[in-house]
Structures are given as structure tokens and as C-alpha cells.
Motif scaffolding. Structure first.
Motif, PDB file in Angstrom:
ATOM      1  N   ALA A   1       0.833  -1.206   0.000  1.00 53.65           N
ATOM      2  CA  ALA A   1       0.000   0.000   0.000  1.00 53.65           C
ATOM      3  C   ALA A   1       0.863   1.250   0.000  1.00 53.65           C
ATOM      4  O   ALA A   1       1.982   1.272   0.520  1.00 53.65           O
ATOM      5  N   SER A   2       0.318   2.303  -0.586  1.00 51.94           N
ATOM      6  CA  SER A   2       0.948   3.619  -0.589  1.00 51.94           C
ATOM      7  C   SER A   2       0.122   4.540   0.308  1.00 51.94           C
ATOM      8  O   SER A   2      -0.915   4.126   0.841  1.00 51.94           O
ATOM      9  N   PRO A   3       0.537   5.784   0.494  1.00 52.32           N
ATOM     10  CA  PRO A   3      -0.278   6.710   1.303  1.00 52.32           C
ATOM     11  C   PRO A   3      -1.694   6.912   0.778  1.00 52.32           C
ATOM     12  O   PRO A   3      -2.564   7.395   1.519  1.00 52.32           O
ATOM     13  N   VAL A   4      -1.938   6.550  -0.476  1.00 50.32           N
ATOM     14  CA  VAL A   4      -3.287   6.702  -1.033  1.00 50.32           C
ATOM     15  C   VAL A   4      -4.299   5.898  -0.230  1.00 50.32           C
ATOM     16  O   VAL A   4      -5.414   6.354   0.036  1.00 50.32           O
ATOM     17  N   LEU A   5      -3.909   4.675   0.186  1.00 46.52           N
ATOM     18  CA  LEU A   5      -4.824   3.823   0.930  1.00 46.52           C
ATOM     19  C   LEU A   5      -5.199   4.455   2.267  1.00 46.52           C
ATOM     20  O   LEU A   5      -6.347   4.335   2.718  1.00 46.52           O
ATOM     21  N   SER A   6      -4.260   5.121   2.899  1.00 48.62           N
ATOM     22  CA  SER A   6      -4.522   5.740   4.200  1.00 48.62           C
ATOM     23  C   SER A   6      -5.350   7.014   4.077  1.00 48.62           C
ATOM     24  O   SER A   6      -6.163   7.320   4.956  1.00 48.62           O
ATOM     25  N   TRP A   7      -5.142   7.745   2.995  1.00 48.27           N
ATOM     26  CA  TRP A   7      -5.827   9.024   2.831  1.00 48.27           C
ATOM     27  C   TRP A   7      -7.201   8.887   2.173  1.00 48.27           C
ATOM     28  O   TRP A   7      -8.053   9.764   2.332  1.00 48.27           O
ATOM     29  N   ALA A   8      -7.439   7.812   1.437  1.00 47.15           N
ATOM     30  CA  ALA A   8      -8.690   7.676   0.693  1.00 47.15           C
ATOM     31  C   ALA A   8      -9.931   7.740   1.578  1.00 47.15           C
ATOM     32  O   ALA A   8     -10.887   8.463   1.260  1.00 47.15           O
ATOM     33  N   PRO A   9      -9.991   7.013   2.721  1.00 43.29           N
ATOM     34  CA  PRO A   9     -11.191   7.118   3.562  1.00 43.29           C
ATOM     35  C   PRO A   9     -11.436   8.528   4.090  1.00 43.29           C
ATOM     36  O   PRO A   9     -12.588   8.967   4.188  1.00 43.29           O
ATOM     37  N   SER A  10     -10.357   9.248   4.431  1.00 48.28           N
ATOM     38  CA  SER A  10     -10.521  10.614   4.947  1.00 48.28           C
ATOM     39  C   SER A  10     -11.058  11.543   3.867  1.00 48.28           C
ATOM     40  O   SER A  10     -11.932  12.382   4.126  1.00 48.28           O
ATOM     41  N   VAL A  11     -10.535  11.410   2.641  1.00 52.01           N
ATOM     42  CA  VAL A  11     -11.026  12.229   1.531  1.00 52.01           C
ATOM     43  C   VAL A  11     -12.487  11.885   1.236  1.00 52.01           C
ATOM     44  O   VAL A  11     -13.315  12.778   0.985  1.00 52.01           O
ATOM     45  N   ASN A  12     -12.804  10.603   1.277  1.00 50.02           N
ATOM     46  CA  ASN A  12     -14.185  10.159   1.062  1.00 50.02           C
ATOM     47  C   ASN A  12     -15.119  10.783   2.088  1.00 50.02           C
ATOM     48  O   ASN A  12     -16.164  11.345   1.743  1.00 50.02           O
ATOM     49  N   LEU A  13     -14.727  10.719   3.360  1.00 51.88           N
ATOM     50  CA  LEU A  13     -15.564  11.291   4.416  1.00 51.88           C
ATOM     51  C   LEU A  13     -15.647  12.808   4.301  1.00 51.88           C
ATOM     52  O   LEU A  13     -16.737  13.389   4.457  1.00 51.88           O
ATOM     53  N   GLY A  14     -14.529  13.469   4.026  1.00 53.59           N
ATOM     54  CA  GLY A  14     -14.538  14.922   3.920  1.00 53.59           C
ATOM     55  C   GLY A  14     -15.463  15.411   2.823  1.00 53.59           C
ATOM     56  O   GLY A  14     -16.248  16.352   3.025  1.00 53.59           O
TER      57      GLY A  14
END
Length: 305
Positions: A64-77
Motif C-alpha cells: 500500500a501507498s499513502p493513497v490507501l490511508s488518505w482515501a477514507p478521509s477524503v471520502n468522508l470529507g
């Protein structure tokens, strides 16, 4: 409405919508089980799941890259921003000037893209196939949503939701036939979105990220319900100059509309059963045709007026 009052209404709206998202998910899960003849899970189970998942340690795949960690936060935001812009019990909130139909459609699309990118990040086969199916469905649902927004803009002489809902409250959103067709389009989009299995997109995330992803999905359902209730059933919704008394009426009406929407959606899902993924594309295509038909009706009506 003064700045302080409109800000207070905005805060109350956002808090209620966020609190309603897990509750609606719990009630729908309970109703689905009851309609199937089972006792059903507790209504507060989604809240327990959020607490349980938030306490777990995240397991991040090595690929995994940082995309996996940031995707849920972007989705929620993006989902929270869309929920904040859509009126629930009153008009004239602080963010009302920003409640543009195109902005809301873009935020919902951004949330979907973030989920798909997160599923594609690790390169696993199951998540990749789920992202492929979600992307294929989005190629039909997103244009249908944009056509729906343009049809409303033609009827309401603008993209602002407060303006369109205000005209609907006064009975000025014409022609009525186009409004009915647009409602059918939105209902098809809602059912396609609610029937789309999102669990496969969450195979590679865990812990707090999984809690955030699930909460975003639940909040998205409330967004659809608020859109339908505000645009096509604005009964009891307080106006731009409404005060606490009108807000109380609006809150009661909003709660009733929320309950009716959950009951209707669960009933339809029980009657139709699990919709196959290949049929979801057909349903999204029907929604796009209905949205285009609504636009044609508006243009023809304007030409003959």
C-alpha cells in the motif's frame, strides 16, 4: 435571517445529519431482517461497530501507498461537505449560497473516486475487481446525476438548491411533468447507489479507516434522502426567514420524512431482493434517460410558452 441565527441553524443541521447516518443504517438493517422474518440486529449496532473499529489497530498491506490511508478521509470529507450543503429542516443556512447542485454532484463524485482509488492502491485482485465494477457503474450514474442537476437548473432558473426548494415550496417549479420525471430519475439513482455492494471496496482497510469508510456510506444515504425530501417534498421546511418555531416544525417533518424514506427503501429492497450488479448498470441507464427526458420536457414547455 441574521448571520448568528443562520450559523446556528447550519450547526444544528450538520450535527443532526451526522447523528442520523448510523441510526438510519441501524434501522434499515433491522427492518430488512424483520421483513425477512428474522429478529434483526440491534438498531444501535452501527454505533457499536464504529466504536469497536476505532479501537482496533490498523493493518496496512506492505504494497500500500499513502493513497490507501488518505482515501477514507477524503471520502468522508467530501461526503460531509455535500451533507452540509443540502438543507434538511430549514433554508437560509450559512452555507446556502454555496449549495450549488454542480458542487454537490462534484463532491459525491470525488467521494466515489477516493473509494475506488483506495481499493486499487494495493493491487489485490478482489479489491481491483470491486473498483472496476464501481467505476463502470459510475460512468452511468455520474452523467445521470449531472443531467438531473441541469434539468433542475432549467426548471428553477439556477443551480442553487435553496432557490429551487423555495420555488418548489411555492409551487413555482414548473413544468410539473418534468419535476415528476426528475423525481423518478433520482429514485432510480438512489436505489442503484443503495444496492451497490461497497464491502468489496473495503477489503484492504481496517481499524479507524474502515470505520470512516462505513460512516461515509451511511451518510451518503442520508444525503440522498435529504435531496428527495427537500426538492420534491419540502413540506414543513422552514423558510429563509424562519425562526425557532418554524425550525421545530421543520425538524419534526424532517424526522417523519426520514422515517418514511427508510421504510420505503427497505420495503422496496425486500420486494425486489438483491439486485445483481449487471442490473445496476441498467438501472443507472434508465436514470440517465429519465433525466434527459425531464430536460426535453422543460425545453419543449419553454418553447411553447
Amino acid at each position: 435571517m441574521s448571520i448568528v441565527v443562520s450559523l446556528f441553524a447550519q450547526i444544528v443541521h450538520l450535527v443532526l445529519v451526522l447523528l442520523a447516518a448510523p441510526f438510519v443504517a441501524g434501522v434499515m438493517g433491522w427492518l430488512d431482517a424483520r421483513f425477512a422474518g428474522r429478529s434483526g440486529p440491534p438498531v444501535l449496532l452501527p454505533w457499536r461497530d464504529l466504536v469497536r473499529l476505532s479501537r482496533k489497530t490498523m493493518a496496512i498491506p506492505e504494497s500500500a501507498s499513502p493513497v490507501l490511508s488518505w482515501a477514507p478521509s477524503v471520502n468522508l470529507g467530501a461526503t460531509v461537505c455535500a451533507a452540509a450543503l443540502i438543507p434538511s429542516f430549514t433554508l437560509g443556512m450559512t452555507l446556502a449560497p454555496l449549495a450549488d447542485g454542480l458542487v454537490i454532484a462534484a463532491l459525491l463524485s470525488l467521494a466515489r473516486v477516493a473509494r475506488c482509488l483506495g481499493a486499487l492502491d494495493t493491487g489485490s485482485a478482489a479489491s481491483g475487481m470491486a473498483a472496476q465494477h464501481a467505476g463502470a457503474l459510475a460512468t452511468l450514474t455520474e452523467p445521470a446525476l449531472l443531467l438531473f442537476v441541469f434539468g433542475l437548473a432549467l426548471m428553477g432558473d439556477g443551480f442553487n438548491l435553496d432557490l429551487i426548494i423555495g420555488q418548489q415550496r411555492e409551487g413555482l417549479l414548473l413544468p410539473a411533468a418534468a419535476s415528476a420525471v426528475a423525481l423518478a430519475c433520482l429514485l432510480a439513482l438512489v436505489f442503484a447507489d443503495a444496492s451497490d455492494a461497497a464491502d468489496d471496496l473495503e477489503l484492504d482497510i481496517s481499524g479507524i479507516n474502515l470505520a470512516v469508510s462505513r460512516f461515509s456510506i451511511w451518510l451518503r444515504r442520508v444525503i440522498w434522502i435529504d435531496l428527495i425530501g427537500g426538492l420534491f417534498l419540502p413540506i414543513g421546511m422552514a423558510g429563509t426567514t424562519g425562526g425557532p418555531r418554524e425550525w421545530a416544525v421543520g425538524l419534526v417533518c424532517w424526522a417523519v420524512k426520514l422515517a418514511l424514506a427508510v421504510l420505503c427503501l427497505s420495503s422496496i429492497r425486500t420486494l425486489l431482493g438483491q439486485v445483481a450488479r449487471r442490473d445496476l448498470a441498467d438501472l443507472a441507464g434508465i436514470a440517465a434517460v429519465l433525466a434527459l427526458l425531464a430536460i426535453i420536457i422543460v425545453l419543449v414547455s419553454a418553447g411553447t410558452a
